[in-house]
Design an enzyme around this catalytic site. Structure first.
Site, PDB file in Angstrom:
ATOM      1  CE  LYS A  22     -16.828 -44.919   2.109  1.00 35.00           C
ATOM      2  NZ  LYS A  22     -15.901 -45.212   3.565  1.00 35.00           N
ATOM      3  CG  ASN A  23     -16.232 -41.134   4.072  1.00 33.52           C
ATOM      4  OD1 ASN A  23     -16.585 -42.376   4.210  1.00 33.52           O
ATOM      5  ND2 ASN A  23     -15.007 -40.866   3.602  1.00 33.52           N
ATOM      6  NE  ARG A  91      -9.751 -47.650  10.533  1.00 33.11           N
ATOM      7  CZ  ARG A  91     -10.001 -46.578  10.762  1.00 33.11           C
ATOM      8  NH1 ARG A  91     -10.692 -45.849  10.349  1.00 33.11           N
ATOM      9  NH2 ARG A  91      -9.543 -46.071  12.136  1.00 33.11           N
ATOM     10  CB  CYS A 115      -7.465 -51.019   6.128  1.00 23.29           C
ATOM     11  SG  CYS A 115      -7.348 -49.217   6.216  1.00 23.29           S
ATOM     12  NE  ARG A 120      -7.450 -45.653   8.423  1.00 21.76           N
ATOM     13  CZ  ARG A 120      -8.208 -45.588   7.703  1.00 21.76           C
ATOM     14  NH1 ARG A 120      -8.376 -46.644   6.793  1.00 21.76           N
ATOM     15  NH2 ARG A 120      -9.409 -44.689   7.723  1.00 21.76           N
ATOM     16  N   PRO A 121      -4.348 -46.113  13.838  1.00 15.87           N
ATOM     17  CG  PRO A 121      -3.111 -44.058  14.186  1.00 15.87           C
ATOM     18  CD  PRO A 121      -3.452 -45.027  12.973  1.00 15.87           C
ATOM     19  CB  VAL A 122      -8.544 -44.983  17.491  1.00 16.40           C
ATOM     20  CG1 VAL A 122      -9.253 -45.713  16.286  1.00 16.40           C
ATOM     21  CG2 VAL A 122      -8.167 -46.400  18.642  1.00 16.40           C
ATOM     22  CG  ASP A 123      -3.060 -41.841  18.706  1.00 12.27           C
ATOM     23  OD1 ASP A 123      -3.469 -42.292  17.531  1.00 12.27           O
ATOM     24  OD2 ASP A 123      -2.327 -40.791  18.898  1.00 12.27           O
ATOM     25  CG  LEU A 124      -5.120 -38.172  17.600  1.00  9.94           C
ATOM     26  CD1 LEU A 124      -5.353 -37.551  16.020  1.00  9.94           C
ATOM     27  CD2 LEU A 124      -4.339 -37.281  18.414  1.00  9.94           C
ATOM     28  CG  ASP A 307     -10.881 -40.656   1.095  1.00  7.70           C
ATOM     29  OD1 ASP A 307     -11.960 -40.315   1.757  1.00  7.70           O
ATOM     30  OD2 ASP A 307      -9.789 -41.325   1.707  1.00  7.70           O
ATOM     31  CB  ILE A 329      -3.593 -38.582   4.887  1.00  6.63           C
ATOM     32  CG1 ILE A 329      -3.791 -36.822   4.275  1.00  6.63           C
ATOM     33  CG2 ILE A 329      -4.513 -38.769   5.878  1.00  6.63           C
ATOM     34  CD1 ILE A 329      -3.762 -35.992   5.524  1.00  6.63           C
ATOM     35  NE  ARG A 399     -15.022 -51.221   3.241  1.00  4.12           N
ATOM     36  CZ  ARG A 399     -14.220 -50.628   3.760  1.00  4.12           C
ATOM     37  NH1 ARG A 399     -12.651 -51.047   3.503  1.00  4.12           N
ATOM     38  NH2 ARG A 399     -14.273 -49.768   4.658  1.00  4.12           N
TER      39      ARG A 399
HETATM   40  C1  EPZ Z   1     -11.712 -40.629   7.454  1.00  3.22           C
HETATM   41  O1  EPZ Z   1     -11.185 -41.812   8.169  1.00  3.22           O
HETATM   42  C2  EPZ Z   1     -12.495 -41.104   6.133  1.00  3.22           C
HETATM   43  N1  EPZ Z   1     -13.433 -42.427   6.464  1.00  3.22           N
HETATM   44  C3  EPZ Z   1     -11.514 -41.691   5.006  1.00  3.22           C
HETATM   45  O2  EPZ Z   1     -12.090 -42.060   4.184  1.00  3.22           O
HETATM   46  C4  EPZ Z   1     -10.282 -40.805   4.994  1.00  3.22           C
HETATM   47  O3  EPZ Z   1      -9.275 -41.314   4.128  1.00  3.22           O
HETATM   48  C5  EPZ Z   1      -9.771 -40.224   6.067  1.00  3.22           C
HETATM   49  O4  EPZ Z   1     -10.866 -39.658   7.033  1.00  3.22           O
HETATM   50  C6  EPZ Z   1      -8.860 -38.979   6.011  1.00  3.22           C
HETATM   51  O5  EPZ Z   1      -9.334 -38.079   5.115  1.00  3.22           O
HETATM   52  C7  EPZ Z   1     -14.675 -42.011   6.834  1.00  3.22           C
HETATM   53  O6  EPZ Z   1     -15.058 -40.659   6.966  1.00  3.22           O
HETATM   54  C8  EPZ Z   1     -15.469 -43.038   7.200  1.00  3.22           C
HETATM   55  P1  EPZ Z   1      -8.455 -39.768  10.016  1.00  3.22           P
HETATM   56  P2  EPZ Z   1     -10.722 -41.391   9.423  1.00  3.22           P
HETATM   57  O7  EPZ Z   1      -8.622 -40.181  11.490  1.00  3.22           O
HETATM   58  O8  EPZ Z   1     -11.324 -40.670  10.145  1.00  3.22           O
HETATM   59  C9  EPZ Z   1      -3.972 -40.389  11.673  1.00  3.22           C
HETATM   60  C10 EPZ Z   1     -12.500 -43.606   2.240  1.00  3.22           C
HETATM   61  O9  EPZ Z   1     -11.814 -44.299   1.467  1.00  3.22           O
HETATM   62  N2  EPZ Z   1      -4.970 -40.630  13.045  1.00  3.22           N
HETATM   63  O10 EPZ Z   1      -8.904 -38.425   9.654  1.00  3.22           O
HETATM   64  O11 EPZ Z   1     -10.427 -42.796  10.275  1.00  3.22           O
HETATM   65  C11 EPZ Z   1      -4.407 -41.472  10.703  1.00  3.22           C
HETATM   66  O12 EPZ Z   1      -3.442 -42.572  10.782  1.00  3.22           O
HETATM   67  C12 EPZ Z   1     -11.995 -43.717   3.714  1.00  3.22           C
HETATM   68  O13 EPZ Z   1     -13.714 -43.243   2.190  1.00  3.22           O
HETATM   69  C13 EPZ Z   1      -3.998 -40.821  14.240  1.00  3.22           C
HETATM   70  O14 EPZ Z   1      -2.683 -40.689  14.339  1.00  3.22           O
HETATM   71  O15 EPZ Z   1      -9.024 -40.911   9.232  1.00  3.22           O
HETATM   72  C14 EPZ Z   1      -4.206 -40.659   9.402  1.00  3.22           C
HETATM   73  O16 EPZ Z   1      -2.921 -40.634   9.074  1.00  3.22           O
HETATM   74  C15 EPZ Z   1     -10.666 -44.399   3.766  1.00  3.22           C
HETATM   75  N3  EPZ Z   1      -4.468 -41.011  15.279  1.00  3.22           N
HETATM   76  C16 EPZ Z   1      -4.706 -39.238   9.911  1.00  3.22           C
HETATM   77  O17 EPZ Z   1      -4.754 -39.216  11.101  1.00  3.22           O
HETATM   78  C17 EPZ Z   1      -5.954 -41.079  15.601  1.00  3.22           C
HETATM   79  O18 EPZ Z   1      -6.496 -41.356  16.696  1.00  3.22           O
HETATM   80  C18 EPZ Z   1      -6.135 -39.111   9.177  1.00  3.22           C
HETATM   81  O19 EPZ Z   1      -6.814 -40.069   9.790  1.00  3.22           O
HETATM   82  C19 EPZ Z   1      -6.895 -40.804  14.485  1.00  3.22           C
HETATM   83  C20 EPZ Z   1      -6.136 -40.616  13.267  1.00  3.22           C
END
Ligand code: EPZ
Length: 420
Positions: A22-23, A91, A115, A120-124, A307, A329, A399
């Protein structure tokens, strides 16, 4: 709404074929926006998240056809605004931001909601696109990206306080492939799904080196062409079935897996003493009544995946020992704990660390699914438990898992999907 009725106490046996990831599928489907040519993506799992992504692509103007696991996309004429009513439902839709910016030099995507596993910030993501000289504004719940003045390669560090960002790395990579000049992403996510996306982009004509490591170098090109790709196996679905095999089977074989993507999970299971035979694309696992507990901390890849945390919580309940799990995480990702305690689990949660003492028996009870991995963990606990369990809000499982209930019943679980 549907629920899953589980009559526990059955012993699973036989083999299960693992679906495509999926991912991996979600960002790769988004990447088809980067070309006007036809792209064919194979082994896309049939689940609601990938269905949403195909709907978003169609809403953006792409021609999308799906026949069983094959999705064909032709994004000849697309618009730059992703529809709020679809984006809010998933998201991960945020990963259309990068390709829209790369292809059209502008994008408008609604801010993804949070969620249950946490904020789930997107600042990065936004920092990365600004690093490529795009102008990013957030207004009225929408992210607006304007790169009409050009996208310029740069050195960008995407490391956040919880480590690297998977979809953030994907977004920046998908914009940088069509930027002018060279981009270096430092602190990049090294997950296999990021590498799989890069391999697809390279087939489309992108110039990328270092994907799968924390430093990715991208040489921008003028345009990308169509390509065909088969997504990698879903390492989280595979890990979920390994837990099932360790908890309640007379030996369970997984087919079409990539053991090389699962080292941390396999090492943890080996440490517990679960016998396994690991082949090139198969894994067979056996239970062990004298299995030892484990102490794990979730990390970014190649560390233990967040996960898989909930599923190992369920496994720990079935091990006659004490185990600890620390979540770094998504520190709040313990919605499953309260539900498992309703089934008689002995779990002490202190902050982001759960201490689990195995119990003689879990007892069936009505429980609530929350996030997709927690829901799968509840299904494992329910099959192990004595008696009947109703798992409500089954859509969470749908999902992220392709026909999980069918696969479990083929292995001998007594599960039934009914209207709530
Ligand atoms: C991906 O989400 C996966 N989803 C998630 O799987 C998985 O849990 C996550 O990576 C971590 O491995 C998909 O690939 C579709 P991140 P993603 O950005 O990319 C923080 C599932 O169960 N962060 O790697 O959204 C964030 O809050 C799902 O299949 C920021 O601070 O996760 C988290 O603490 C759930 N700023 C950490 O980084 C940002 O701009 C990792 O998040 C982005 C993230």
């Amino acid at each position: 709404m549907e629920k899953l009725i589980v009559h526990g106490g059955t012993t699973l046996k036989g083999s299960v074929t693992i679906s495509g990831s999926k991912n991996s599928s979600l960002p790769i489907l988004a990447a088809t926006l980067l070309t006007k040519d036809v792209c064919t993506i194979r082994r896309v799992p049939d689940l609601s998240d990938t269905n949403y992504m195909t709907l978003i692509l169609a809403e953006l103007g792409a021609e999308v056809e799906r026949a069983s696991g094959v999705v064909v996309v032709e994004a000849k004429n697309i618009k730059s605004t992703a529809p709020y009513e679809l984006v809010r439902k998933m998201r991960a839709s945020i990963c259309v931001l990068g390709p829209l910016t790369g292809r059209l030099r502008e994008a408008k995507v609604s801010l993804p909601g949070g969620c249950v596993i946490g904020d789930r910030p997107v600042d990065l993501h936004l920092k990365g696109l600004e690093g490529l000289s795009a102008v990013v504004t957030v207004d009225g719940g929408d992210i607006m990206v304007d790169a009409k003045a050009g996208l310029k390669g740069a050195v960008i560090n995407l490391m956040g306080k919880h480590g690297s960002t998977v979809l953030g790395t994907d977004n920046v990579m998908m914009a940088a492939v069509l930027a002018e000049g060279t981009t270096v992403i430092e602190g990049a996510a090294a997950e296999p799904e990021v590498e799989d996306l890069a391999n697809f982009l390279i087939k489309m004509g992108a110039k990328i080196e270092g994907a799968g490591t924390s430093r990715i170098v991208i040489e921008g090109v003028k345009e990308l062409h169509g390509a065909e790709h088969t997504v990698i196996p879903d390492r989280i679905e595979a890990g979920t079935f390994l837990c099932a095999g360790a908890m309640m089977s007379s030996g369970l074989t997984l087919k079409r897996v990539a053991p090389e993507h699962m080292k941390a999970v396999l090492q943890t299971l080996e440490g517990c003493g679960f016998p396994m035979e690991i082949g090139k694309d198969t894994i067979t696992i056996h239970p062990n009544p004298n299995a030892k507990g484990f102490d794990l901390t979730t990390q970014v890849y190649p560390g233990f995946p967040t996960d898989m945390q909930a599923q190992f919580c369920a496994l720990a309940c079935a091990i006659n020992d004490t185990s600890t799990i620390t979540e770094t995480i998504f520190p709040q990702r313990f919605m499953h704990v309260a539900e498992m305690k309703r089934m008689g689990a002995n779990i002490d949660l202190q902050g982001a660390t759960a201490r689990i003492r195995g119990v003689e028996k879990l007892k069936g009870a009505p429980v609530m699914a929350s996030d997709l991995r927690a829901s799968a963990a509840l299904a494992l606990a329910a099959i192990k438990a004595e008696g009947k369990t109703d798992i409500l809000r089954l859509y969470h499982i749908d999902r992220g898992y392709e026909h999980l209930d069918d696969k479990l019943s083929e292995l001998g679980a007594d599960v039934q999907r009914v209207k709530e």
